[in-house]
Design a protein around this motif. Structure first.
Motif, mmCIF file in Angstrom:
data_model
loop_
_atom_site.group_PDB
_atom_site.id
_atom_site.type_symbol
_atom_site.label_atom_id
_atom_site.label_comp_id
_atom_site.label_asym_id
_atom_site.label_seq_id
_atom_site.Cartn_x
_atom_site.Cartn_y
_atom_site.Cartn_z
ATOM 1 N N THR A 101 -14.323 -10.272 -5.166
ATOM 2 C CA THR A 101 -14.001 -9.724 -3.784
ATOM 3 C C THR A 101 -13.100 -10.563 -3.035
ATOM 4 O O THR A 101 -13.476 -11.781 -3.018
ATOM 5 N N ILE A 102 -12.086 -10.013 -2.511
ATOM 6 C CA ILE A 102 -11.379 -10.969 -1.348
ATOM 7 C C ILE A 102 -11.194 -10.342 -0.178
ATOM 8 O O ILE A 102 -10.956 -8.937 -0.156
ATOM 9 N N GLU A 103 -11.577 -11.099 0.621
ATOM 10 C CA GLU A 103 -11.376 -10.628 2.254
ATOM 11 C C GLU A 103 -10.732 -11.506 2.962
ATOM 12 O O GLU A 103 -10.708 -12.774 2.933
ATOM 13 N N GLU A 104 -9.608 -11.075 3.592
ATOM 14 C CA GLU A 104 -8.742 -11.648 4.373
ATOM 15 C C GLU A 104 -8.769 -11.121 5.783
ATOM 16 O O GLU A 104 -8.846 -10.055 6.199
ATOM 17 N N SER A 105 -9.255 -12.114 6.719
ATOM 18 C CA SER A 105 -9.463 -11.742 8.147
ATOM 19 C C SER A 105 -8.636 -12.748 9.187
ATOM 20 O O SER A 105 -8.289 -13.618 8.791
ATOM 21 N N GLY A 106 -8.756 -12.087 10.483
ATOM 22 C CA GLY A 106 -8.029 -12.672 11.422
ATOM 23 C C GLY A 106 -6.596 -12.413 11.826
ATOM 24 O O GLY A 106 -6.056 -13.334 12.723
ATOM 25 N N TRP A 107 -6.004 -11.355 11.485
ATOM 26 C CA TRP A 107 -4.882 -10.730 11.971
ATOM 27 C C TRP A 107 -4.977 -10.355 13.543
ATOM 28 O O TRP A 107 -6.043 -9.914 13.934
ATOM 29 N N ARG A 108 -3.845 -10.530 14.083
ATOM 30 C CA ARG A 108 -3.853 -10.133 15.591
ATOM 31 C C ARG A 108 -3.769 -8.530 15.472
ATOM 32 O O ARG A 108 -3.001 -7.936 14.781
ATOM 33 N N GLU A 109 -4.393 -7.868 16.579
ATOM 34 C CA GLU A 109 -4.315 -6.439 16.716
ATOM 35 C C GLU A 109 -2.885 -5.992 17.276
ATOM 36 O O GLU A 109 -2.836 -5.832 18.554
ATOM 37 N N ASP A 110 -1.714 -6.289 16.484
ATOM 38 C CA ASP A 110 -0.675 -6.056 17.252
ATOM 39 C C ASP A 110 0.388 -5.432 15.995
ATOM 40 O O ASP A 110 -0.032 -5.246 14.793
ATOM 41 N N ALA A 111 1.611 -4.860 16.015
ATOM 42 C CA ALA A 111 2.192 -4.504 15.020
ATOM 43 C C ALA A 111 2.555 -5.300 13.731
ATOM 44 O O ALA A 111 2.435 -5.097 12.832
ATOM 45 N N ALA A 112 2.718 -6.737 14.181
ATOM 46 C CA ALA A 112 2.813 -7.647 13.404
ATOM 47 C C ALA A 112 1.693 -7.956 12.574
ATOM 48 O O ALA A 112 1.599 -8.111 11.361
ATOM 49 N N GLY A 113 0.558 -7.895 13.101
ATOM 50 C CA GLY A 113 -0.604 -8.106 12.447
ATOM 51 C C GLY A 113 -1.086 -6.895 11.460
ATOM 52 O O GLY A 113 -1.270 -6.977 10.272
ATOM 53 N N ARG A 114 -0.862 -5.723 12.075
ATOM 54 C CA ARG A 114 -0.884 -4.401 11.252
ATOM 55 C C ARG A 114 0.168 -4.706 9.793
ATOM 56 O O ARG A 114 -0.331 -4.363 8.704
ATOM 57 N N ARG A 115 1.175 -5.040 9.934
ATOM 58 C CA ARG A 115 2.084 -5.256 8.723
ATOM 59 C C ARG A 115 1.534 -6.348 8.029
ATOM 60 O O ARG A 115 1.536 -6.198 6.666
ATOM 61 N N GLY A 116 1.088 -7.574 8.607
ATOM 62 C CA GLY A 116 0.495 -8.546 7.606
ATOM 63 C C GLY A 116 -0.541 -8.032 6.693
ATOM 64 O O GLY A 116 -0.458 -8.281 5.552
ATOM 65 N N THR A 117 -1.374 -7.155 7.442
ATOM 66 C CA THR A 117 -2.713 -6.716 6.619
ATOM 67 C C THR A 117 -2.311 -5.887 5.399
ATOM 68 O O THR A 117 -2.615 -5.939 4.357
ATOM 69 N N TYR A 118 -1.200 -5.086 5.756
ATOM 70 C CA TYR A 118 -0.600 -4.139 4.596
ATOM 71 C C TYR A 118 0.069 -4.933 3.500
ATOM 72 O O TYR A 118 -0.356 -4.730 2.359
ATOM 73 N N LEU A 119 1.016 -5.881 3.936
ATOM 74 C CA LEU A 119 1.463 -6.792 3.022
ATOM 75 C C LEU A 119 0.664 -7.550 2.009
ATOM 76 O O LEU A 119 0.673 -7.742 0.986
ATOM 77 N N ASN A 120 -0.453 -8.139 2.752
ATOM 78 C CA ASN A 120 -1.505 -8.916 1.952
ATOM 79 C C ASN A 120 -2.501 -8.046 1.285
ATOM 80 O O ASN A 120 -3.063 -8.654 0.123
ATOM 81 N N CYS A 121 -2.820 -6.874 1.693
ATOM 82 C CA CYS A 121 -3.520 -6.120 0.778
ATOM 83 C C CYS A 121 -2.767 -5.726 -0.436
ATOM 84 O O CYS A 121 -3.433 -5.725 -1.520
ATOM 85 N N GLU A 122 -1.541 -5.693 -0.537
ATOM 86 C CA GLU A 122 -0.710 -5.484 -1.540
ATOM 87 C C GLU A 122 -0.725 -6.696 -2.425
ATOM 88 O O GLU A 122 -0.929 -6.615 -3.646
ATOM 89 N N GLY A 123 -0.518 -7.740 -1.890
ATOM 90 C CA GLY A 123 -0.498 -9.016 -2.512
ATOM 91 C C GLY A 123 -1.775 -9.306 -3.405
ATOM 92 O O GLY A 123 -1.902 -9.601 -4.449
#
Length: 160
Positions: A101-123
């Motif tokens: 199980t991999i959990e990554e946390s700590g992105w900011r709640e803004d457009a860039a943070g949402r983009r980061g979560t999408y990209l890293n979920c893919e990664g």
């Protein structure tokens, strides 16, 4: 509140073998950090380089159980860089396999943070798929996958 991603995958090998595939730089470089490789084993209190521009600050390693590290998560809308926290857990399964199980946390709640979560979920999904292929079948799914490798461009971390 911060954004996070969490995903899991079953690897059909015992937990010690799966864990070693992450902490051992030679193995990790064989299926995940293929472009430039991992500079050293994951050891608590050290900084390891994945690719040429991705320092991984390792804060916790519990053999065959858990790895925790921080790395640069992204750039906020204000232009400031910030770090995210990655927690990897390894759970032995009754059938002899391992649930990673991999959990990554700590992105900011803004457009860039949402983009980061999408990209890293893919990664991270790609990482689990590549780990499964490598650990179970000795296949490197990432070989020749990135156009930058084919073009001979400098080794860099995948877009995050």
């Amino acid at each position: 509140m911060t954004l996070n991603v969490r995903l899991s995958g079953r690897i059909g090998r015992k937990v010690d073998e799966v864990f070693d595939a992450v902490v051992n730089p030679k193995k990790l470089s064989s299926y995940f950090t293929t472009v430039g490789g991992a500079s050293a084993p994951l050891v608590a209190g050290t900084t390891v380089i994945w690719w040429k521009n991705a320092p991984v600050e390792v804060s916790e390693v519990k053999p065959d159980r858990r790895i925790v590290f921080h790395w640069e998560g992204g750039t906020g809308e204000d232009g400031a860089r910030y770090r995210t926290k990655v927690e990897m857990t390894f759970e032995p399964l009754e059938d002899g396999g391992t649930l990673v199980t991999i959990e990554e946390s700590g992105w900011r709640e803004d457009a860039a943070g949402r983009r980061g979560t999408y990209l890293n979920c893919e990664g991270w999904t790609q990482m689990l798929c590549c780990m499964k292929a490598f650990v179970e079948y000795d296949i490197n799914l990432r070989e020749g996958f990135f156009l930058s490798e084919m073009r001979g461009e400098p080794a860099e971390a995948p877009d995050r």
